[in-house]
Structure formats: C-alpha cells, structure tokens
Design a protein around this motif. Sequence first.
Motif, PDB file in Angstrom:
ATOM      1  N   ALA A   1       0.836  -1.206   0.000  1.00 36.76           N
ATOM      2  CA  ALA A   1       0.000   0.000   0.000  1.00 36.76           C
ATOM      3  C   ALA A   1       0.866   1.250   0.000  1.00 36.76           C
ATOM      4  CB  ALA A   1      -0.926   0.007   1.217  1.00 36.76           C
ATOM      5  N   GLU A   2       1.914   1.238   0.824  1.00 32.31           N
ATOM      6  CA  GLU A   2       2.751   2.431   0.960  1.00 32.31           C
ATOM      7  C   GLU A   2       3.468   2.756  -0.342  1.00 32.31           C
ATOM      8  OE1 GLU A   2       2.465   0.105   3.291  1.00 32.31           O
ATOM      9  OE2 GLU A   2       1.632   1.277   4.937  1.00 32.31           O
ATOM     10  N   ILE A   3       4.016   1.737  -1.017  1.00 34.65           N
ATOM     11  CA  ILE A   3       4.778   2.033  -2.239  1.00 34.65           C
ATOM     12  C   ILE A   3       3.838   2.464  -3.361  1.00 34.65           C
ATOM     13  CG2 ILE A   3       4.878  -0.348  -3.214  1.00 34.65           C
ATOM     14  CD1 ILE A   3       7.801   2.134  -3.191  1.00 34.65           C
ATOM     15  N   ILE A   4       2.694   1.784  -3.493  1.00 33.25           N
ATOM     16  CA  ILE A   4       1.743   2.117  -4.568  1.00 33.25           C
ATOM     17  C   ILE A   4       1.266   3.567  -4.400  1.00 33.25           C
ATOM     18  CG2 ILE A   4      -0.604   1.662  -5.434  1.00 33.25           C
ATOM     19  CD1 ILE A   4       1.008  -0.609  -6.342  1.00 33.25           C
ATOM     20  N   HIS A   5       0.945   3.937  -3.164  1.00 36.42           N
ATOM     21  CA  HIS A   5       0.356   5.264  -2.970  1.00 36.42           C
ATOM     22  C   HIS A   5       1.401   6.382  -2.990  1.00 36.42           C
ATOM     23  CE1 HIS A   5      -3.863   4.302  -2.589  1.00 36.42           C
ATOM     24  NE2 HIS A   5      -3.440   3.132  -2.121  1.00 36.42           N
ATOM     25  N   ALA A   6       2.605   6.099  -2.546  1.00 35.56           N
ATOM     26  CA  ALA A   6       3.664   7.107  -2.697  1.00 35.56           C
ATOM     27  C   ALA A   6       3.887   7.355  -4.188  1.00 35.56           C
ATOM     28  CB  ALA A   6       4.952   6.641  -2.026  1.00 35.56           C
ATOM     29  N   ALA A   7       3.872   6.271  -4.964  1.00 34.17           N
ATOM     30  CA  ALA A   7       4.056   6.382  -6.419  1.00 34.17           C
ATOM     31  C   ALA A   7       2.868   7.102  -7.055  1.00 34.17           C
ATOM     32  CB  ALA A   7       4.239   4.990  -7.032  1.00 34.17           C
ATOM     33  N   ALA A   8       1.658   6.733  -6.643  1.00 34.75           N
ATOM     34  CA  ALA A   8       0.460   7.346  -7.233  1.00 34.75           C
ATOM     35  C   ALA A   8       0.393   8.843  -6.933  1.00 34.75           C
ATOM     36  CB  ALA A   8      -0.788   6.639  -6.708  1.00 34.75           C
ATOM     37  N   ARG A   9       0.867   9.222  -5.751  1.00 37.27           N
ATOM     38  CA  ARG A   9       0.882  10.658  -5.408  1.00 37.27           C
ATOM     39  C   ARG A   9       1.962  11.407  -6.176  1.00 37.27           C
ATOM     40  NH1 ARG A   9       0.346   8.666   0.031  1.00 37.27           N
ATOM     41  NH2 ARG A   9       2.593   8.846   0.195  1.00 37.27           N
ATOM     42  N   GLY A  10       2.851  10.653  -6.807  1.00 40.71           N
ATOM     43  CA  GLY A  10       3.953  11.298  -7.509  1.00 40.71           C
ATOM     44  C   GLY A  10       4.931  11.942  -6.541  1.00 40.71           C
ATOM     45  N   GLU A  11       5.112  11.307  -5.391  1.00 44.54           N
ATOM     46  CA  GLU A  11       6.073  11.850  -4.413  1.00 44.54           C
ATOM     47  C   GLU A  11       7.447  11.952  -5.076  1.00 44.54           C
ATOM     48  OE1 GLU A  11       5.334  13.021  -1.488  1.00 44.54           O
ATOM     49  OE2 GLU A  11       3.323  12.180  -1.211  1.00 44.54           O
ATOM     50  N   ASN A  12       8.108  13.053  -4.833  1.00 41.50           N
ATOM     51  CA  ASN A  12       9.430  13.261  -5.422  1.00 41.50           C
ATOM     52  C   ASN A  12      10.508  12.523  -4.647  1.00 41.50           C
ATOM     53  OD1 ASN A  12      10.465  14.683  -7.667  1.00 41.50           O
ATOM     54  ND2 ASN A  12       9.123  16.375  -7.055  1.00 41.50           N
ATOM     55  N   ILE A  13      10.384  11.217  -4.589  1.00 40.94           N
ATOM     56  CA  ILE A  13      11.364  10.416  -3.859  1.00 40.94           C
ATOM     57  C   ILE A  13      11.838   9.289  -4.772  1.00 40.94           C
ATOM     58  CG2 ILE A  13      10.394  10.943  -1.580  1.00 40.94           C
ATOM     59  CD1 ILE A  13       8.957   8.231  -1.666  1.00 40.94           C
ATOM     60  N   THR A  14      12.909   8.630  -4.362  1.00 43.12           N
ATOM     61  CA  THR A  14      13.453   7.521  -5.146  1.00 43.12           C
ATOM     62  C   THR A  14      13.439   6.250  -4.317  1.00 43.12           C
ATOM     63  OG1 THR A  14      14.886   9.023  -6.380  1.00 43.12           O
ATOM     64  CG2 THR A  14      15.494   6.690  -6.385  1.00 43.12           C
TER      65      THR A  14
END
Lengths: 349, 246
Positions: free
Chosen positions: B102-115
């Motif tokens: 859940a955490e990775i999908i939603h960080a990605a979906a939000r377009g968080e500027n992280i790697t």
Amino acid sequence: MERSLMKGNEALAEAAIRAGCKCYFGYPITPQNEIGAYMSNTLPKLGGVFVQAESEIGAINMIYGCAATGTRCMTSSSSPGMSLKTEGISYLVGADLPCVIVNIQRGGPGLGSIQPSQADYWQTTRALGHGDMRMPVFAPYSVQEMVDMTSKAFDIAEEFRTPVMVLADGLLGQMMEPVSFPDSGTTGSSSPTWATDGHDNKRKKNIVNSLFLEPIELENVIKERFDRYEKIKEKHCEAAYENTEDADIIIAAYGSTARITQTAAEMARAEGIKVGTFRPITVYPFPEKQLQAACKNAKKVLVVEMSMGQMVDDVKLALDCKIPVEFYGRSGGFVPGPQEVLEKIRGMM
Amino acid sequence: MPNFTRPKSLVDVPNHYCPGCTHGIIHRIIAEVIDEMGIDGQTIGVCPVGCSVLAYNYFSCDMIQASHGRSPAVATGVKRAKPDRFVFTYQGDGDLAAIGTAEIIHAAARGENITAIFVNNTTYGMTGGQMAPTTLPGQKTQTTPFGRNTAVEGFPIRVCELMSQLDGVALAERVAVIDPKTIMGAKKAIRKAFEIQKNKQGFSIVEILSNCPTNWGMTPLESLERIKTEMMPYYPLGVYKEGSIR
C-alpha cells in the motif's frame, strides 16, 4: 485573546496550527473528520502541508518521517484507526520523535459505533504499541481545554522528545462552545540537533533509529526514556478537584464524563449528600498524589466512565485499596446522564 | 589509472552482509551517485526492516530506520517537510511488495518526489529465506519446501510493470548487478532516478535483481548465474516508464 464559537475538532485543529504545527497527515474516520477538513483548508494556505494518507498506517509513518526532520506535525484519528497506528506509535517512541496524536474516541471493540466513548483508556495508557513504552496523555473536558492542551502537547512533545496524545471523545469533538485562542503560540525550534534533515556537511550525520541489538544498549535507552517519564510526572501531571475537603464521596471522572459528574455532584449536594469531584487532566501520568490529597477525608470513591470500567484500575492503584472504590459506567455509545449518576450516589450512602 | 577507492558517502565500517551478497555493490553505486552529484549533505536515506535495516550505519548522509514496508510513507513525511532534500528508500522484496504494498503504490500514485531503490532477491533474507512476493514458481524456500506451487501460493509480483501503470511514476526501471556491464547500467539508472528527483519530475523506482547465496544455498557465482538464467526471463530488464509527470 479572541473569542469564537467553534466545534471541538475544528478548535483543536486551529490550536495546532497556532502552536506551530506545519504538517498534518491523516486518514478519514468519524467522528474526527473536521480536523482533517480544517487542516486541508487552512494549512496549505499558510505554507504548511496536508496529506490524506492511504491508511492510518501510512499517516503515522508520514508523521515518523516528518517528525524525524524536526518539523512540528500532528495526526488524528478515532478508536479503530488508533489501533492501526499503534505500530507506528511504538516506533515513534522507540526513536524518540516528538509529535502530537489525537484520538477522538468512539465505541469499540471492532467497528463498534460512532458514538462517544472512553473505552480506549487502557489502550492509550497501557498499550499504544509493543514494547516497554509510555506516552503522556492529555484528556480535555471542554473545547477550551482541547485548544489549551493541544498547544501544550506540542511543547511537551518537543521538550521530552516523545509523542504526546490528546485523548478526547466524539462528544467533545462534535460539540460547539465558546473558545479563546492564544494570540500566538510557541513554534518550537526550527532544527533540533538530532534531526535527520540533511547535515549539509556542517555536522556529523544523524540517525533516527529504534533498533538496538545489544541488550545493554537497548536497556540503557529504555531506562533513560523512563527517567524522562518520571520528569514528566513531576512537571506535567495535572488534575482538578472541587469540594473535596468535607466530601464523603469523591466522584472521579475524566473528559466529557467529568462534566456530567460535576452536575450530578451539585444535585447530590442539593440533597445534602457531601460529594466532591476529581478530574484527571493527564491520564498518563495519572495524578496519583492529587487523587490521594483529594480523597484524604473521603469514605468512598465513585469512578464514572463511558466504558465498562478502565480508569477505575488507576484509581484503585493510586488509593492502594485504602478507600472502597465503586464504579458506574455506560458503554455502547451511551453518555451517562446526571440522574443516573445521582441514583448511584444515593445507593452508595 | 584512477585509484579504486571507497566512495566518500560510504562510511568506513565493516558491513554485516553475507559473503557474495550484492547489497555491497548496490550500496557502493548509490554512494558513488551521491558523491558525483555532491548531495551527501542534502540527502536523507530511509531503510526499513530487512537485510538492509542496518544501512543507517553504512551511508554517510542522515539516515532513518523505518518499520517493515513503511519507508515510502516515512520518506513522504521527510520530503513534504523538506521538499528540497534528496530522499531515497532502500527496500527489499518482502518489504516493498508484500507488507508495504500500500505504501509504495500510494507514494508512487501521489507522484512523491522520492526515489525507491528496490532490491529484489526473491526471498526474505534476514529472517532465513522464506517465500517472498517475488519468489519464482517452483522456487524452494523455507516456507515453500517443495517449491512455490502457484496453485496454492499464487504468483510472483512484477513490480516495475505494476508501477508503470501509475501516472505519478516518472521512472520505473529494472536493472541487475551481475557483471560490470549490468552494474554500470544499474548505476546509470540510479543516477537517472536522482536527477528526476532533483528536477522534481515525480516518483522514481529502480528495481535491482539481486542475489542471496546464503538462502538460495548457492555459491556467489552460482547465484549470479541464477539471476541470469531464472530471474531475468521472469523479470526482464529495461525501462518500464520514463518521463516527467508534471
């Protein structure tokens, strides 16, 4: 001091912003949604951050990351959501990260109800996460106290490097009362020495961590943390009590229940029954000394809660079974009425 | 000939990784990228539970240890508070693709500027080699002693393919670290991800096919060979999504 008429949840959110809360992370759950709504509308306009997380677990871990940078932040939830947050809360404690966590309690267990409740007392004061841990908990009984304690919670969180809980219930969250806000709150230090906010090659690297594989290392860390709890106990353990000097019966209650017992006490006094009231303002640390002082002439103690009886344990422990302690409570979302409490008092005579 | 030296962004301490494990290589190429970009002082790394939980001792930037699966949420908290800092997570397959889905999908979906640096070695290394969400069909692990039976245990998750469907993702690339050529390719992908973050173009994930000689019961060389012969056919290398989301 400006004075306005506000809902408890919204007043709490405004108080957090005035106390320097820069980031809010949360997940929708009734009956605390006004906090997130208020934050989403207000914080970004002030250059702050609002994120609706994917889950309660996501929200508490965003708090973990944000707090690690030394930024004032807050999350809020209600009972079932708080259960989900407990893993993250344990890590926050383990890594000594300051933040404010709000629980606007509703009925449980399970999905329970959306009515007011005080059934999370044990969870909040005993088991907000795995491991040897505690955290300071404020229990406001009015919208004004929701404001004052939220502000204070940020300061204490930072001073003692710990999460601090504001424990209210659906009744306080939803009701409107006149409230005064401080003109300007404290805003905390901008970059504490321990923060992982990028060292800019100007200091040694910082690590935010709760893993200590050497037993002696972990034990020392925990002991140091419990020393801090003792200091919090000395400095910030609060209670309010009234008409206790000549009282035969002391009614102990916290949060919105304490307002009902106050009325019940007045009704009892009108009938000639000598009743005093005791209200813990911090439920951890529990105001043991204040309770002992309030009960020094009492023959009996009555604990009233919106639960099957949880704080009653702390009352018995504090009084060391020297005075008989009785209990009256309602569960399932019922708010006990003053008349019910009065009848219980009559029965104790 | 330039001297082969330790990157400045790697602390000079012994690490705890097993002999032959590729975590060391991956740490090194991340540190090299940080050195080359000169961002050690501006970077915050987040390492959750798994073999790399102790990575906070190895990188010289500020480091945060996170709970199992939650580092994309933790990194979100860091990045939202400090948007001009570089933030990376370093996650294993159990962490990222099971408990932390859940955490990775939603960080990605939000377009968080992280790697997100995603180390896929098809097993839970730290806990002794149990079945992971990326464990291949037929693969023997501690909890699939007769081999992963897809009729019972279901199918592996292809993370880069999944990520490529999300509009918030600016880079989803799968690489490997089995020989100098693939290692150079992996480093290039990490550099690209950090540049994307620098330019605030969106979420970036680099999946690195990695080994676990200890729990695979193989020599280091055999394990690198397995990546090539068994993992790459199921998890093809390549760029699955690339381009600014903004």
